[in-house]
Scaffold this motif. Structure first.
Motif, PDB file in Angstrom:
ATOM      1  N   VAL A 113     -41.187  15.496  12.333  1.00 42.21           N
ATOM      2  CA  VAL A 113     -40.531  14.105  12.516  1.00 42.21           C
ATOM      3  C   VAL A 113     -39.068  14.440  11.828  1.00 42.21           C
ATOM      4  O   VAL A 113     -38.886  15.087  11.050  1.00 42.21           O
ATOM      5  CB  VAL A 113     -41.036  13.148  11.432  1.00 42.21           C
ATOM      6  CG1 VAL A 113     -40.457  11.819  11.394  1.00 42.21           C
ATOM      7  CG2 VAL A 113     -42.645  12.757  11.736  1.00 42.21           C
ATOM      8  N   LYS A 115     -36.778  13.181  10.324  1.00 34.90           N
ATOM      9  CA  LYS A 115     -36.559  12.470   9.320  1.00 34.90           C
ATOM     10  C   LYS A 115     -36.553  13.292   7.807  1.00 34.90           C
ATOM     11  O   LYS A 115     -37.238  14.094   7.847  1.00 34.90           O
ATOM     12  CB  LYS A 115     -37.114  11.212   9.047  1.00 34.90           C
ATOM     13  CG  LYS A 115     -36.771  10.188  10.048  1.00 34.90           C
ATOM     14  CD  LYS A 115     -35.478   9.406   9.969  1.00 34.90           C
ATOM     15  CE  LYS A 115     -35.277   8.189  10.838  1.00 34.90           C
ATOM     16  NZ  LYS A 115     -34.132   7.763  10.516  1.00 34.90           N
ATOM     17  N   ASP A 119     -38.138  10.130   3.140  1.00 40.30           N
ATOM     18  CA  ASP A 119     -38.368   8.796   3.782  1.00 40.30           C
ATOM     19  C   ASP A 119     -39.768   8.886   4.431  1.00 40.30           C
ATOM     20  O   ASP A 119     -40.410   7.875   4.662  1.00 40.30           O
ATOM     21  CB  ASP A 119     -37.233   9.004   5.107  1.00 40.30           C
ATOM     22  CG  ASP A 119     -35.844   8.688   4.572  1.00 40.30           C
ATOM     23  OD1 ASP A 119     -35.547   8.365   3.249  1.00 40.30           O
ATOM     24  OD2 ASP A 119     -34.910   8.732   5.474  1.00 40.30           O
ATOM     25  N   VAL A 120     -39.847  10.182   4.884  1.00 41.03           N
ATOM     26  CA  VAL A 120     -41.499  10.224   5.700  1.00 41.03           C
ATOM     27  C   VAL A 120     -42.570   9.943   4.627  1.00 41.03           C
ATOM     28  O   VAL A 120     -43.321   9.329   4.867  1.00 41.03           O
ATOM     29  CB  VAL A 120     -41.637  11.743   6.296  1.00 41.03           C
ATOM     30  CG1 VAL A 120     -43.016  11.665   6.801  1.00 41.03           C
ATOM     31  CG2 VAL A 120     -40.579  11.924   7.264  1.00 41.03           C
ATOM     32  N   TYR A 121     -42.591  10.657   3.365  1.00 41.75           N
ATOM     33  CA  TYR A 121     -43.397  10.373   2.479  1.00 41.75           C
ATOM     34  C   TYR A 121     -43.400   8.979   1.953  1.00 41.75           C
ATOM     35  O   TYR A 121     -44.518   8.510   1.669  1.00 41.75           O
ATOM     36  CB  TYR A 121     -43.005  11.296   1.116  1.00 41.75           C
ATOM     37  CG  TYR A 121     -43.895  10.886   0.104  1.00 41.75           C
ATOM     38  CD1 TYR A 121     -44.910  11.283  -0.409  1.00 41.75           C
ATOM     39  CD2 TYR A 121     -42.985   9.960  -1.028  1.00 41.75           C
ATOM     40  CE1 TYR A 121     -45.724  11.076  -1.651  1.00 41.75           C
ATOM     41  CE2 TYR A 121     -43.772   9.660  -2.035  1.00 41.75           C
ATOM     42  CZ  TYR A 121     -45.310   9.922  -2.592  1.00 41.75           C
ATOM     43  OH  TYR A 121     -45.821   9.742  -3.646  1.00 41.75           O
ATOM     44  N   TRP A 124     -45.182   6.760   4.364  1.00 41.18           N
ATOM     45  CA  TRP A 124     -46.976   7.039   4.379  1.00 41.18           C
ATOM     46  C   TRP A 124     -47.412   6.484   3.076  1.00 41.18           C
ATOM     47  O   TRP A 124     -48.597   6.127   3.174  1.00 41.18           O
ATOM     48  CB  TRP A 124     -47.162   8.351   4.816  1.00 41.18           C
ATOM     49  CG  TRP A 124     -48.560   8.898   5.112  1.00 41.18           C
ATOM     50  CD1 TRP A 124     -49.822   8.413   4.353  1.00 41.18           C
ATOM     51  CD2 TRP A 124     -48.899   9.068   6.508  1.00 41.18           C
ATOM     52  NE1 TRP A 124     -50.911   8.775   4.996  1.00 41.18           N
ATOM     53  CE2 TRP A 124     -50.255   9.109   6.396  1.00 41.18           C
ATOM     54  CE3 TRP A 124     -48.339   9.610   7.613  1.00 41.18           C
ATOM     55  CZ2 TRP A 124     -51.169   9.632   7.417  1.00 41.18           C
ATOM     56  CZ3 TRP A 124     -49.048   9.763   8.741  1.00 41.18           C
ATOM     57  CH2 TRP A 124     -50.411   9.773   8.567  1.00 41.18           C
ATOM     58  N   PHE A 193     -46.674  17.182   3.390  1.00 42.61           N
ATOM     59  CA  PHE A 193     -45.066  17.088   3.977  1.00 42.61           C
ATOM     60  C   PHE A 193     -44.382  18.381   3.814  1.00 42.61           C
ATOM     61  O   PHE A 193     -44.547  18.861   2.402  1.00 42.61           O
ATOM     62  CB  PHE A 193     -44.557  15.871   3.457  1.00 42.61           C
ATOM     63  CG  PHE A 193     -45.297  14.619   3.266  1.00 42.61           C
ATOM     64  CD1 PHE A 193     -45.113  13.668   4.652  1.00 42.61           C
ATOM     65  CD2 PHE A 193     -46.214  14.273   2.273  1.00 42.61           C
ATOM     66  CE1 PHE A 193     -45.955  12.368   4.417  1.00 42.61           C
ATOM     67  CE2 PHE A 193     -46.746  13.011   2.438  1.00 42.61           C
ATOM     68  CZ  PHE A 193     -46.853  12.316   3.697  1.00 42.61           C
ATOM     69  N   THR A 202     -39.064  17.018   9.125  1.00 46.62           N
ATOM     70  CA  THR A 202     -40.187  17.387   8.136  1.00 46.62           C
ATOM     71  C   THR A 202     -41.496  17.432   8.955  1.00 46.62           C
ATOM     72  O   THR A 202     -41.691  16.759  10.059  1.00 46.62           O
ATOM     73  CB  THR A 202     -40.525  15.892   7.474  1.00 46.62           C
ATOM     74  OG1 THR A 202     -39.179  15.939   6.359  1.00 46.62           O
ATOM     75  CG2 THR A 202     -41.561  16.197   6.208  1.00 46.62           C
ATOM     76  N   VAL A 204     -45.415  16.974   9.164  1.00 50.11           N
ATOM     77  CA  VAL A 204     -46.509  16.116   8.624  1.00 50.11           C
ATOM     78  C   VAL A 204     -47.967  16.538   9.133  1.00 50.11           C
ATOM     79  O   VAL A 204     -47.875  16.481  10.410  1.00 50.11           O
ATOM     80  CB  VAL A 204     -46.107  14.808   8.881  1.00 50.11           C
ATOM     81  CG1 VAL A 204     -47.088  13.898   8.414  1.00 50.11           C
ATOM     82  CG2 VAL A 204     -44.781  14.119   8.513  1.00 50.11           C
ATOM     83  N   ARG A 241     -44.548   9.472  14.841  1.00 49.91           N
ATOM     84  CA  ARG A 241     -43.248  10.067  14.911  1.00 49.91           C
ATOM     85  C   ARG A 241     -42.219   8.995  15.618  1.00 49.91           C
ATOM     86  O   ARG A 241     -40.979   9.031  15.201  1.00 49.91           O
ATOM     87  CB  ARG A 241     -43.197  11.435  15.735  1.00 49.91           C
ATOM     88  CG  ARG A 241     -42.022  11.970  15.936  1.00 49.91           C
ATOM     89  CD  ARG A 241     -42.242  13.379  16.608  1.00 49.91           C
ATOM     90  NE  ARG A 241     -43.105  13.252  17.944  1.00 49.91           N
ATOM     91  CZ  ARG A 241     -43.812  14.056  18.489  1.00 49.91           C
ATOM     92  NH1 ARG A 241     -43.708  15.263  18.118  1.00 49.91           N
ATOM     93  NH2 ARG A 241     -44.413  13.821  19.636  1.00 49.91           N
ATOM     94  N   MET A 244     -41.180   6.416  13.136  1.00 48.18           N
ATOM     95  CA  MET A 244     -40.360   6.814  12.243  1.00 48.18           C
ATOM     96  C   MET A 244     -38.862   7.248  12.754  1.00 48.18           C
ATOM     97  O   MET A 244     -37.895   6.688  12.233  1.00 48.18           O
ATOM     98  CB  MET A 244     -40.602   8.300  11.440  1.00 48.18           C
ATOM     99  CG  MET A 244     -42.049   8.050  10.680  1.00 48.18           C
ATOM    100  SD  MET A 244     -41.485   6.956   9.057  1.00 48.18           S
ATOM    101  CE  MET A 244     -40.047   7.732   8.425  1.00 48.18           C
ATOM    102  N   GLU A 245     -38.779   7.766  14.035  1.00 43.62           N
ATOM    103  CA  GLU A 245     -37.592   8.006  14.426  1.00 43.62           C
ATOM    104  C   GLU A 245     -36.906   6.982  15.304  1.00 43.62           C
ATOM    105  O   GLU A 245     -35.561   6.707  15.080  1.00 43.62           O
ATOM    106  CB  GLU A 245     -37.899   9.279  15.611  1.00 43.62           C
ATOM    107  CG  GLU A 245     -38.237  10.618  14.710  1.00 43.62           C
ATOM    108  CD  GLU A 245     -38.419  11.743  15.635  1.00 43.62           C
ATOM    109  OE1 GLU A 245     -38.328  11.677  16.908  1.00 43.62           O
ATOM    110  OE2 GLU A 245     -38.556  12.852  15.147  1.00 43.62           O
TER     111      GLU A 245
END
Length: 259
Positions: A113, A115, A119-121, A124, A193, A202, A204, A241, A244-245
């Motif tokens: 991803v 990002k 941000d990703v963590y 989720w 992550f 990142t 995932v 993905r 998020m993007e």
């Protein structure tokens, strides 16, 4: 441990929160005490007995009782006779293990991803976001104590529910969770992550393991009708993905040739 396919169907038909559903929840759980091999053998034997009964080669009443019992063993993974005798061929279950080793279905998939890992963590970690990209989930209601209530689409149009708790939470590295006793589906999952170098985003990696109401028999039947767990997790992670993007999941619904 997981309920049977029958109890799940009854609860789904009666509606969540109904008197019938509450009564079913109070029934003793059909704990898994059969190995996967025994479940497949029971299914084959039950099918054979049913076939002989239909051709008139065996007494109908006796064949119905035996065949129903064998198919029940296959679908639930639970044998009342074994339970009475204290026999368990399913293998040992550690206290904090939702799905015993050798049981259930495990799927794993990874995406990159574009990002930052934080941000990703953070996205989720709020489990209430999961139904936005996991199409089999209907709703997740998270609380502040690390516990959550999940509702998902089950086999044959049913809905299955379970409570879960977070067992591992390391910010920006890993989240792991497992279902609690009384679940319609025993399940566990984790997501790792990894921040990639040179600002490449990142990685995932998610791993899910679950024991559906009909066990691996149910998973095999679902695969036959086009609901492969592997293809499902790949599609879900692709949607994750995209969400998020781009902030949304592209769809072709409503277009001339869309679904």
């Amino acid at each position: 441990m997981a309920a049977t396919l029958l109890t799940t169907a009854v609860k789904s038909a009666a509606g969540s929160g109904s008197r019938v559903a509450r009564a079913v929840d109070r029934l003793p759980p059909a704990r898994t005490n059969l190995s996967s091999t025994e479940r497949w053998l029971s299914l084959a034997a039950g099918g054979t007995v049913a076939g002989l009964c239909l051709t008139g080669r065996t007494p109908p009443v006796l064949s119905t009782i035996i065949g129903t019992g064998l198919i029940y063993r296959a679908l639930t993974g639970s044998c009342p006779c074994y339970r009475a005798l204290g026999v368990n061929t399913a293998g040992s279950t550690k206290p904090r293990t939702a799905v015993p080793a050798g049981h259930g279905t495990r799927v794993e998939h990874a995406v990159t991803v574009n990002k930052p890992v934080a941000d990703v963590y953070r996205f989720w970690r709020d489990f209430e976001n999961l139904p936005r990209f996991m199409t089999h989930l209907i709703d997740v209601d998270a609380t502040t104590d690390g516990r959550s209530h999940w509702i998902a689409r089950g086999p044959l149009g049913t809905a299955v529910e379970w409570d879960a708790e977070i067992v591992t939470d390391v910010p920006n590295q890993v989240i792991a969770w497992r279902s609690l006793d009384g679940a319609d589906v025993d399940t566990a999952g984790s997501v790792h992550f990894v921040e990639l170098p040179h600002n490449r985003g990142t990685e995932v990696r998610v791993a899910l393991k679950y024991d559906p109401p009909a066990g691996k028999v149910g998973t095999a039947l679902a695969t036959l009708v086009g609901k492969s767990p592997e293809s499902q997790i790949k599609a879900d992670m692709r949607h994750f993905r995209e969400l998020m993007e781009a902030g949304e999941i592209p769809t072709i619904k409503g277009q001339p040739h869309g679904e």
